[in-house]
Design an enzyme around this catalytic site. Structure first.
Site, PDB file in Angstrom:
ATOM      1  CE  LYS A 255      -4.641  -0.556   1.164  1.00 51.33           C
ATOM      2  NZ  LYS A 255      -4.936  -1.777   1.948  1.00 51.33           N
ATOM      3  NE  ARG A 256       5.978   0.239   2.938  1.00 51.99           N
ATOM      4  CZ  ARG A 256       7.077   0.124   2.244  1.00 51.99           C
ATOM      5  NH1 ARG A 256       7.813   1.183   1.986  1.00 51.99           N
ATOM      6  NH2 ARG A 256       7.468  -1.061   1.789  1.00 51.99           N
TER       7      ARG A 256
END
Ligand code: GLU
Length: 494
Positions: A255-256
């Site tokens: 997700k980062r």
């Protein structure tokens, strides 16, 4: 390869979104099946009852459909190998667990968590390999009864033979594992639910899967699975472990790194064919310079030997490039169809069905903007001035371009001329703008920028004269009046 019936599967656990990594696994299996006229199976691995949800199943199904990856067997397409949800296959796992128990290839284990921890600590102290100490391997029936009376619920463990496990990965070549390092792992939990490694083997074997193609995060599971195949006397499938996908910082994609779920790309407004084309390149390439492939072309070209052994790096810029290429090639009509849901979402279109006049107008806008936006959300941002009543002029654009000596007079002159213009076309509008510029003895560029900011609120956009044509006479005049007013207010504050 020709004589063998290719059966491959995508087997997601419905515990979250369909991520880029999962979509790539699905796509490669799908391409492999289609290339060899095999069968592509979708199997839902929902044995994690805490984390699996129906919503996640739906997201996976929707994502697959959006990408155009149809399955031959799976949810909604029951075949003779079904059911395709693991929770509907529990009696099968039970049957094979019993078989292993009977053959003494598996055994009940009654150890509690505390006992296991204690044993592990002892192993750590004695510097021994950490694995189940086989306390329950040879316990008597008497002991079992006592444990049951205590209310202990047993798990079932596989008895691991102390041997080397070797398999030939289709991408990595020979892979070796020291069986001795493995612990007698659990195949059925105390609630009767199989663990992933057990269920996956039963399913792959009973579904006649010929090739297991999956992410390399599973490579350490493969030796365990091979031991289960062997214990049950099943034939082994061929294995191919796909290289990892990393983010731009070379750590595992997460997700980062931004949007990682397929449906997010749908929501942002990417074209599914472009997303598929991009995902295909995460680890695969045709071997030549070509990058743009239709799904049919990918099917034709796809083969495992063109998959890289190195990790792939996900790049949003590259995905944007693919999407832009597809957007450029799309017909205006199809783009209009695709953009309407986004315009409705933004509340820029309220009616259910657009009138022919409005559709025509939308087409003009798309024609003007085609090649200037990377996805439909960006289109909504870039082209908002066509749809709103009042625009917000970007403060920076106002200060640096509009709020200058003499601009108000230019806008006033333009407003006068355009108000009475009979022929609302590009040529007439351009003539007027150029005339104003020459009468004021300023360069075209100097006059074009402030007009653009006054009409759109932005410093960049399509060609000014075509833009004014599409914006229409009424909105153009109104925007000019508003800009003149804003400049007046700014003047009084100076
Ligand atoms: N359910 C597993 C996963 O989602 C499947 C792995 C496999 O393909 O064997 O990771």
């Amino acid at each position: 390869m020709e004589n063998e019936k290719i059966r491959v599967r995508f087997a997601p656990s419905p515990t979250g979104n369909l991520h880029i990594g999962g979509a790539r696994t699905a796509l490669f299996n799908w391409l492999y099946a289609r290339h060899y006229q095999g069968t592509f199976i979708l199997r839902i691995e929902d044995t994690d009852q805490v984390r699996s949800t129906e919503a996640a199943v739906n997201v996976i199904l929707e994502g697959m459909k959006w990408l155009g990856l149809d399955w031959d067997e799976g949810p909604g397409k029951e075949g003779k190998y079904g059911p395709y949800y693991q929770m509907q296959r529990l009696p099968l796992y039970q049957k094979y667990a019993e078989k292993l128990l009977k053959n003494k290839k598996a055994y009940y284990c009654y150890c509690t968590k505390e006992e296991l921890t204690e044993s592990r600590q002892k192993q750590i102290k004695e510097d021994k390999p950490l694995r189940y100490d086989r306390h329950c391997l040879n316990i008597s029936e008497e002991e079992k009864r006592r444990y049951e009376e205590e209310g202990r619920k047993p798990v079932i463990r596989l008895k691991i033979p102390a041997k080397k496990i070797v398999f030939n990965d289709l991408l990595r070549g020979e892979v070796n594992f020291e069986g001795e390092l493995l612990s007698d792992f659990v195949i059925v939990k105390s609630d009767g639910i199989p663990t992933y490694n057990f269920a996956v083997v039963i399913d792959d074997a009973l579904m006649d899967i010929s090739n297991v193609i999956r992410g390399d995060d599973h490579i350490s599971n493969t030796p365990k699975q091979i031991l289960i195949y062997e214990a049950l006397g099943f034939n082994l499938p061929k294995f191919a472990h796909l290289p990892m996908i990393m983010g731009s910082d070379h750590t595992r994609l997460s997700k980062r790194h931004g949007a990682t779920s397929v449906m997010e790309y749908k929501e942002i407004g990417y074209i599914p064919e472009a997303v598929v084309n991009y995902i295909a390149h995460l680890g695969w390439s045709s071997g030549d310079e070509r990058e743009i492939f239709s799904l049919e072309e990918l099917v034709k070209e796809f083969s495992l030997d063109k998959i890289s052994k190195h990790a792939a790096v996900f790049s949003i810029d590259k995905l944007n490039w693919f999407n832009s290429e597809y957007l450029k090639k799309r017909s205006v009509d199809s783009l209009v169809k695709m953009v309407i849901p986004f315009l409705k979402e933004a509340n820029y279109i309220k009616e259910e069905n657009l009138s022919p006049v409005k559709l025509e107008w939308l087409k003009e806008i798309i024609k003007l903007m085609q090649g200037r936006f990377k996805n439909f959300s960006q289109f909504i941002d870039y082209a908002d001035y066509f749809f709103v009543d009042k625009i917000d002029i970007e403060p920076q654009a106002f200060q640096s371009v509009l709020n200058k000596e003499g601009i108000s007079d230019i806008l006033k002159a333009l407003k006068e001329e355009l108000s009475v213009l009979k022929c609302w076309d590009e040529k007439s509008i351009e003539d007027i703008v150029r005339e104003i510029a020459s009468s004021l003895q300023i360069k075209g560029g100097k006059i074009i920028h402030p007009i653009r900011v006054a009409l759109t609120g932005k410093k960049i956009g399509p060609g000014l004269f075509e833009l004014i044509v599409v914006l229409g006479q009424e909105k153009t005049i109104q925007r000019l009046e508003e800009a003149i007013e804003k400049l007046k207010v700014a003047e009084t504050k100076k």
